[in-house]
Scaffold this motif. Sequence first.
Motif, PDB file in Angstrom:
ATOM      1  N   TYR A 173       0.852  -1.179   0.000  1.00  0.00           N
ATOM      2  CA  TYR A 173       0.000   0.000   0.000  1.00  0.00           C
ATOM      3  C   TYR A 173       0.891   1.233   0.000  1.00  0.00           C
ATOM      4  CZ  TYR A 173       1.144  -0.369   4.978  1.00  0.00           C
ATOM      5  OH  TYR A 173       1.804  -0.498   6.161  1.00  0.00           O
ATOM      6  N   ARG A 174       0.291   2.348  -0.334  1.00  0.00           N
ATOM      7  CA  ARG A 174       1.011   3.608  -0.374  1.00  0.00           C
ATOM      8  C   ARG A 174       0.971   4.260   1.010  1.00  0.00           C
ATOM      9  NH1 ARG A 174       2.261   7.181  -4.581  1.00  0.00           N
ATOM     10  NH2 ARG A 174       2.478   9.365  -3.961  1.00  0.00           N
ATOM     11  N   ILE A 175       2.096   4.753   1.465  1.00  0.00           N
ATOM     12  CA  ILE A 175       2.194   5.378   2.782  1.00  0.00           C
ATOM     13  C   ILE A 175       2.016   6.883   2.631  1.00  0.00           C
ATOM     14  CG2 ILE A 175       3.673   5.774   4.778  1.00  0.00           C
ATOM     15  CD1 ILE A 175       5.051   3.143   4.199  1.00  0.00           C
ATOM     16  N   ARG A 176       1.001   7.412   3.272  1.00  0.00           N
ATOM     17  CA  ARG A 176       0.767   8.852   3.214  1.00  0.00           C
ATOM     18  C   ARG A 176       1.332   9.502   4.471  1.00  0.00           C
ATOM     19  NH1 ARG A 176      -3.345  10.360   6.505  1.00  0.00           N
ATOM     20  NH2 ARG A 176      -4.756   8.732   7.286  1.00  0.00           N
ATOM     21  N   PRO A 177       1.759  10.761   4.380  1.00  0.00           N
ATOM     22  CA  PRO A 177       2.294  11.435   5.579  1.00  0.00           C
ATOM     23  C   PRO A 177       1.183  11.708   6.587  1.00  0.00           C
ATOM     24  CG  PRO A 177       2.162  12.960   3.731  1.00  0.00           C
ATOM     25  CD  PRO A 177       1.856  11.602   3.179  1.00  0.00           C
ATOM     26  N   GLU A 182      -3.529  13.959  13.355  1.00  0.00           N
ATOM     27  CA  GLU A 182      -3.242  12.561  13.674  1.00  0.00           C
ATOM     28  C   GLU A 182      -2.033  12.418  14.587  1.00  0.00           C
ATOM     29  OE1 GLU A 182      -4.938  10.592   9.519  1.00  0.00           O
ATOM     30  OE2 GLU A 182      -2.786  10.742   9.896  1.00  0.00           O
ATOM     31  N   MET A 183      -1.092  13.328  14.467  1.00  0.00           N
ATOM     32  CA  MET A 183       0.079  13.249  15.329  1.00  0.00           C
ATOM     33  C   MET A 183      -0.259  13.588  16.780  1.00  0.00           C
ATOM     34  SD  MET A 183       2.538  12.218  13.436  1.00  0.00           S
ATOM     35  CE  MET A 183       3.943  12.582  14.471  1.00  0.00           C
ATOM     36  N   LYS A 184      -1.283  14.427  16.987  1.00  0.00           N
ATOM     37  CA  LYS A 184      -1.671  14.808  18.338  1.00  0.00           C
ATOM     38  C   LYS A 184      -2.573  13.779  19.003  1.00  0.00           C
ATOM     39  CE  LYS A 184      -1.315  19.746  17.347  1.00  0.00           C
ATOM     40  NZ  LYS A 184      -2.052  21.041  17.288  1.00  0.00           N
ATOM     41  N   LYS A 189       0.735   1.759  21.646  1.00  0.00           N
ATOM     42  CA  LYS A 189       2.160   1.571  21.449  1.00  0.00           C
ATOM     43  C   LYS A 189       2.449   0.861  20.127  1.00  0.00           C
ATOM     44  CE  LYS A 189       6.224  -0.412  23.709  1.00  0.00           C
ATOM     45  NZ  LYS A 189       6.714  -1.174  24.888  1.00  0.00           N
ATOM     46  N   GLU A 190       1.618  -0.112  19.745  1.00  0.00           N
ATOM     47  CA  GLU A 190       1.831  -0.843  18.497  1.00  0.00           C
ATOM     48  C   GLU A 190       1.637   0.069  17.286  1.00  0.00           C
ATOM     49  OE1 GLU A 190      -0.019  -1.765  20.938  1.00  0.00           O
ATOM     50  OE2 GLU A 190       0.956  -3.558  21.768  1.00  0.00           O
ATOM     51  N   VAL A 191       0.576   0.906  17.351  1.00  0.00           N
ATOM     52  CA  VAL A 191       0.322   1.818  16.237  1.00  0.00           C
ATOM     53  C   VAL A 191       1.436   2.843  16.106  1.00  0.00           C
ATOM     54  CG1 VAL A 191      -1.275   3.533  15.315  1.00  0.00           C
ATOM     55  CG2 VAL A 191      -2.159   1.482  16.418  1.00  0.00           C
ATOM     56  N   LYS A 192       1.923   3.339  17.246  1.00  0.00           N
ATOM     57  CA  LYS A 192       3.014   4.305  17.209  1.00  0.00           C
ATOM     58  C   LYS A 192       4.279   3.683  16.635  1.00  0.00           C
ATOM     59  CE  LYS A 192       5.482   7.573  20.141  1.00  0.00           C
ATOM     60  NZ  LYS A 192       5.648   8.099  21.532  1.00  0.00           N
ATOM     61  N   GLN A 193       4.547   2.453  17.003  1.00  0.00           N
ATOM     62  CA  GLN A 193       5.724   1.766  16.470  1.00  0.00           C
ATOM     63  C   GLN A 193       5.607   1.549  14.965  1.00  0.00           C
ATOM     64  OE1 GLN A 193       6.418  -2.005  18.329  1.00  0.00           O
ATOM     65  NE2 GLN A 193       8.342  -2.404  17.223  1.00  0.00           N
ATOM     66  N   LEU A 194       4.394   1.171  14.514  1.00  0.00           N
ATOM     67  CA  LEU A 194       4.188   0.984  13.080  1.00  0.00           C
ATOM     68  C   LEU A 194       4.316   2.294  12.320  1.00  0.00           C
ATOM     69  CD1 LEU A 194       3.388  -0.812  10.692  1.00  0.00           C
ATOM     70  CD2 LEU A 194       0.984  -0.406  11.291  1.00  0.00           C
ATOM     71  N   ARG A 195       3.799   3.386  12.903  1.00  0.00           N
ATOM     72  CA  ARG A 195       3.892   4.685  12.230  1.00  0.00           C
ATOM     73  C   ARG A 195       5.337   5.141  12.129  1.00  0.00           C
ATOM     74  NH1 ARG A 195      -0.006   9.229  14.510  1.00  0.00           N
ATOM     75  NH2 ARG A 195      -1.498   7.788  13.534  1.00  0.00           N
ATOM     76  N   ASN A 196       6.104   4.952  13.189  1.00  0.00           N
ATOM     77  CA  ASN A 196       7.526   5.328  13.136  1.00  0.00           C
ATOM     78  C   ASN A 196       8.278   4.500  12.099  1.00  0.00           C
ATOM     79  OD1 ASN A 196       7.103   7.187  15.192  1.00  0.00           O
ATOM     80  ND2 ASN A 196       7.674   5.732  16.811  1.00  0.00           N
ATOM     81  N   TYR A 197       7.930   3.239  12.022  1.00  0.00           N
ATOM     82  CA  TYR A 197       8.585   2.387  11.016  1.00  0.00           C
ATOM     83  C   TYR A 197       8.255   2.853   9.592  1.00  0.00           C
ATOM     84  CZ  TYR A 197       8.966  -1.569   7.827  1.00  0.00           C
ATOM     85  OH  TYR A 197       9.221  -2.350   6.738  1.00  0.00           O
ATOM     86  N   GLN A 199       7.350   5.883   8.584  1.00  0.00           N
ATOM     87  CA  GLN A 199       7.999   7.152   8.280  1.00  0.00           C
ATOM     88  C   GLN A 199       9.499   6.967   8.050  1.00  0.00           C
ATOM     89  OE1 GLN A 199       6.208   9.790   7.666  1.00  0.00           O
ATOM     90  NE2 GLN A 199       4.350   8.660   8.254  1.00  0.00           N
ATOM     91  N   SER A 200      10.123   6.092   8.809  1.00  0.00           N
ATOM     92  CA  SER A 200      11.549   5.816   8.588  1.00  0.00           C
ATOM     93  C   SER A 200      11.778   5.139   7.246  1.00  0.00           C
ATOM     94  CB  SER A 200      12.098   4.938   9.722  1.00  0.00           C
ATOM     95  OG  SER A 200      11.930   5.551  10.972  1.00  0.00           O
ATOM     96  N   LEU A 201      10.858   4.245   6.883  1.00  0.00           N
ATOM     97  CA  LEU A 201      10.978   3.573   5.594  1.00  0.00           C
ATOM     98  C   LEU A 201      10.835   4.558   4.442  1.00  0.00           C
ATOM     99  CD1 LEU A 201      11.109   0.994   3.862  1.00  0.00           C
ATOM    100  CD2 LEU A 201       8.639   0.747   4.178  1.00  0.00           C
ATOM    101  N   VAL A 202       9.882   5.478   4.546  1.00  0.00           N
ATOM    102  CA  VAL A 202       9.670   6.454   3.477  1.00  0.00           C
ATOM    103  C   VAL A 202      10.864   7.394   3.357  1.00  0.00           C
ATOM    104  CG1 VAL A 202       8.256   8.409   2.771  1.00  0.00           C
ATOM    105  CG2 VAL A 202       7.165   6.329   3.578  1.00  0.00           C
ATOM    106  N   SER A 203      11.399   7.846   4.489  1.00  0.00           N
ATOM    107  CA  SER A 203      12.554   8.747   4.430  1.00  0.00           C
ATOM    108  C   SER A 203      13.783   8.048   3.833  1.00  0.00           C
ATOM    109  CB  SER A 203      12.869   9.263   5.836  1.00  0.00           C
ATOM    110  OG  SER A 203      13.190   8.186   6.706  1.00  0.00           O
ATOM    111  N   GLY A 204      14.015   6.798   4.226  1.00  0.00           N
ATOM    112  CA  GLY A 204      15.138   6.070   3.643  1.00  0.00           C
ATOM    113  C   GLY A 204      14.952   5.803   2.161  1.00  0.00           C
ATOM    114  N   TYR A 205      13.726   5.497   1.778  1.00  0.00           N
ATOM    115  CA  TYR A 205      13.447   5.236   0.362  1.00  0.00           C
ATOM    116  C   TYR A 205      13.583   6.513  -0.460  1.00  0.00           C
ATOM    117  CZ  TYR A 205      10.985   3.375  -3.719  1.00  0.00           C
ATOM    118  OH  TYR A 205      10.649   2.967  -4.987  1.00  0.00           O
ATOM    119  N   ARG A 206      13.187   7.661   0.116  1.00  0.00           N
ATOM    120  CA  ARG A 206      13.351   8.930  -0.581  1.00  0.00           C
ATOM    121  C   ARG A 206      14.823   9.227  -0.830  1.00  0.00           C
ATOM    122  NH1 ARG A 206      11.771  12.100   3.120  1.00  0.00           N
ATOM    123  NH2 ARG A 206       9.565  12.330   2.576  1.00  0.00           N
ATOM    124  N   ALA A 207      15.650   9.002   0.183  1.00  0.00           N
ATOM    125  CA  ALA A 207      17.091   9.238   0.014  1.00  0.00           C
ATOM    126  C   ALA A 207      17.685   8.299  -1.040  1.00  0.00           C
ATOM    127  CB  ALA A 207      17.800   9.053   1.353  1.00  0.00           C
TER     128      ALA A 207
END
Length: 668
Positions: A173-177, A182-184, A189-197, A199-207
């Motif tokens: 699926y496509r990851i939207r920012p 939503e950040m507030k 804990k599981e959802v937060k961990q998945l969201r951090n993963y 965002q890290s995946l998208v930033s690494g893929y962008r680089a």
Amino acid sequence: MASTRPPKRRRIAADRDRDQDAQLFTNPAPRPTNLWNQEQSYEQLPRRTKKQENTRLPVKTDEGWAEQKREVNGDADSFLGSGSSGEEDALDGAAPSENGGEQHEAPQVSQKAQILEAKEELARMAALINENPEENVGALRSLGELGQSPILTIQQLTIATQCAVYKDIIPGYRIRPASETEMKEKISKEVKQLRNYEQSLVSGYRAYVTQLSKLSKSRQPSLAATAVSCASTLLLAVTHFNFRSDLLKIILGALGRRPDSKNYETGIRTLEKLFREDDDGRPSLDAVSALTKMMRSRDYNIDESLLNVFLHLRLLSEFSMKGSYDRVDKEQAELLPKKVKKLKEKREFRTKRQRKQIKETKALEKEMKEADAVVSHEERDKLQSEMLKLVFATYFRILKAKTEHLMGAVLEGLARYAHLINQDFFGDILEALKELIQTSGQEDDDDEDEDDEAEESDDDSVRDATRESLLCIVTAFALLQGQDGSAAVTNLHLDLSFFVSHLYRSLIPTALDPNVEFSSKSFHLPDPNEETSPIKTDVNVKTKTVLLIRCLSTVLIPPKALRAVPPLRLAAFTKQLMTASLQLPEKSCQAMLGLLAQTTKFHGKKIATLWHTDERRGDGVFNALRGDVEGSNPFASTIWEGELLRLHFSPKIKEALKIVETNIRAAH
């Protein structure tokens, strides 16, 4: 009483020394401990020795010839002590620094050893990420840092490894920012961990995509080819994911280079596969839009293989509506007003709660479809409609601009898209084809007048006016067949007599052409200094004989809806084809007689008088060089060419002639 005690004996020096030695052996005194430490400290002092000569032969490496340095083995001088660092530096000849210390030279590792070490590290990190991506997502940055090595091989291995890793761990699926709201929000804990993963995946893929974009423009051909190959793999494997437009830019950048380069071929194959395997429609629309913009920016100075990519779009077989470069005709069901549709539907009584529940269910289904990248038929038709307009706009602009090296690809493309062209666009294309034929005819006349004065230029030698005119005729009749037959002729009031007359005039010149059995890409050896495309396609490779047979089949043996062919036209073409068969090569003559056999089978009664002199229907003289079909007076002549063809050296031509005469006798 006398004493019996023996007299005392006087001790001498020898006895005293002997007693001392015995005492020493029985109770030896400890030796001083500082003597060993003094020896050890003396042992560790640097020695001033002469620099030993290097007797080793030089070795050949990737960078050239290099001298081998003398290696110092720690066990070689073990009898001198433990071999401390100061001693090793002294043996290596390290000069003392200005501050009184010693300079320590870093050991030089060979390039082969560095590559081997990088391979092991890349394999370890890739296995670690694939094993548990969420916990080891930070390794993606470390994986990218390995690509900063100055060694070219390590850079290639790094970007190839990253491509394989991202291909495996990218979700379906496509990851939207995430938005600020939503950040507030409070999440588990599981959802937060998945969201951090994510965002890290998208930033690494962008680089990583940014790095591929830079490396694809590198001056190192092997590095640029690896970057383009990785971008192609990701575009086909994870088309739904983020940064698809950036990957398309890399592919289009490769297509902007020389047609004989490896990156150009990779880009062409990538777009063809993307168009064939795209079930969604959005990636194809993005690619077509970007491709047409690139063509316009280059003023259509492109290779024809880039234009033939449009023939791999799925709308050729899936799309059912007709369109042009500015609009697409909708189906009649879609043209009905919405109120009429609602009246026809059966309405059921629902309570307020039921209506609210149905609305929430539809909203949830819509979100699920977006998450699963499911496209409805209506949306797919809309996307394909936009693609069709872009393709027709590109074809029509090239046709109006008369770009010589793209005429074959454009005309064949229009012929394949004939069933998707609406009636308004059909008339514009016919006018453009007429203008193109007239222009090519004028150029032929000018060339004949200037043959004695000067040689033809390079552009004139490349352009083949006869082939272009045949392609225009084929396209015109293919467009007519793509319409609704007689209904299209009746509604549009089309007059194709111009194309029929031009085909009749070009029969004799085409038969006299020595290259009639060769295509535009086969009757000359390739120029080694010319930029030729390595892409092999089946577009614009038909010979003049094949094009001529296809045109004549449409004129003489049309479909059932258009089978009312005038006898005068049949007679004129039959007489002219028999005359042309005398000049054609063996295979072309055989194909022409095969066409005449089919013509006499369907229309034998209309032209049987040409084989019988006693039943001549026309008066006057037959004029074979007259351009007008009806004015040539064909019934005033007879088919005498058959007597010469009976003496032909080829037995296949004799058999084909017998079939024609058999059909005439059966019809008479």
